[in-house]
Write an enzyme that holds these catalytic residues in place. Structure first.
Site, mmCIF file in Angstrom:
data_model
loop_
_atom_site.group_PDB
_atom_site.id
_atom_site.type_symbol
_atom_site.label_atom_id
_atom_site.label_comp_id
_atom_site.label_asym_id
_atom_site.label_seq_id
_atom_site.Cartn_x
_atom_site.Cartn_y
_atom_site.Cartn_z
ATOM 1 C CG ASN A 135 7.578 0.744 6.170
ATOM 2 O OD1 ASN A 135 8.575 0.890 6.857
ATOM 3 N ND2 ASN A 135 7.456 1.262 4.962
ATOM 4 C CB THR A 143 15.226 5.688 4.357
ATOM 5 O OG1 THR A 143 14.990 6.483 5.512
ATOM 6 C CG2 THR A 143 15.503 4.244 4.756
ATOM 7 C CE LYS A 190 7.767 5.768 14.005
ATOM 8 N NZ LYS A 190 7.089 4.762 13.169
ATOM 9 C CE1 TYR A 231 9.126 9.141 13.179
ATOM 10 C CE2 TYR A 231 11.037 9.012 14.626
ATOM 11 C CZ TYR A 231 10.251 8.469 13.630
ATOM 12 O OH TYR A 231 10.583 7.246 13.085
ATOM 13 C CB SER A 247 8.906 1.315 16.795
ATOM 14 O OG SER A 247 9.067 2.373 17.720
ATOM 15 C CB THR A 273 -0.956 0.050 1.211
ATOM 16 O OG1 THR A 273 -0.216 0.366 2.382
ATOM 17 C CG2 THR A 273 -1.708 -1.255 1.387
ATOM 18 C CG ASP A 281 -4.964 8.977 3.904
ATOM 19 O OD1 ASP A 281 -4.248 8.709 4.902
ATOM 20 O OD2 ASP A 281 -5.541 10.063 3.756
#
Length: 193
Positions: free
Chosen positions: A83, A183, A152, A148, A134, A32, A56
């Site tokens: 993810n 990333t 988590k 952020y 996480s 997705t 979404d």
């Protein structure tokens, strides 16, 4: 042994790497993302082994439909990988209300909705594995990443409770807590201030 995997946020970063690795291994994957154009090559290469779904994760009804679509398409689900999400950079004092609510919608509620959608399927099957992405920042905090971090920490908290709640149903819960990794997390995955 072939697995059937549902993965969110699979168009780039860890999600893309894992999706490609699972497909190469012979697994069936429902991947997705908000934009499934990124999956065109994979859909052509892997055919019915691959199911791209536009999603979404902040839309609870759409999440339940997507998870059930994957189960109906493949006949079962073995693994759900949460993810999808993004980061927010900024001191706790300066991060605004909308940005804070939006990142909680994606990182916490989106993860929760996918988890809740998968659990009845896993219970009916008598097996399943929920993998929550996480961060090491769900275990300890850094300045300018407090909001952020909070998302988590929330995922860690409900997932730890969940693991105890579902273990007798043959359902496993695993937390992945990566540290820095190459990333786009600090780029387009994040909201800077």
């Amino acid at each position: 042994m072939e697995k059937t995997i549902f993965i969110t946020g699979a168009s780039r970063g860890f999600g893309k790497l894992w999706t490609e690795a699972f497909l190469k291994r012979g697994d069936k994957v429902a991947a997705t993302s908000r934009n499934i154009e990124a999956y065109k090559g994979l859909a052509e290469q892997y055919g019915d082994q691959f199911l791209p779904i536009a999603l979404d994760i902040t839309d609870r009804d759409a999440v339940f439909k997507a998870v059930n679509q994957a189960k109906d398409h493949f006949g079962k689900l073995d693994v759900v990988i949460n993810n999808a999400g993004y980061g927010v950079f900024g001191a706790v004092e300066e991060v605004g209300e909308k940005v804070t609510k939006d990142v909680f919608e994606a990182n916490v509620y989106g993860t929760l909705w996918v988890t809740q959608a998968a659990l009845p399927i896993f219970r009916a099957q008598g097996s399943g594995h929920v993998i929550q992405l996480s961060s090491v920042l769900g275990v300890w905090s850094l300045p300018t990443l407090g909001i952020y971090n909070a998302t988590k920490f929330a995922v860690e908290g409900f997932s730890e409770a969940l693991a105890s709640e579902v273990k007798d149903f043959g359902i496993h819960v695993t937390m992945i807590e990566p540290n820095g990794y190459t990333t786009d997390f600090g780029g387009s995955y994040s909201v800077p201030f």
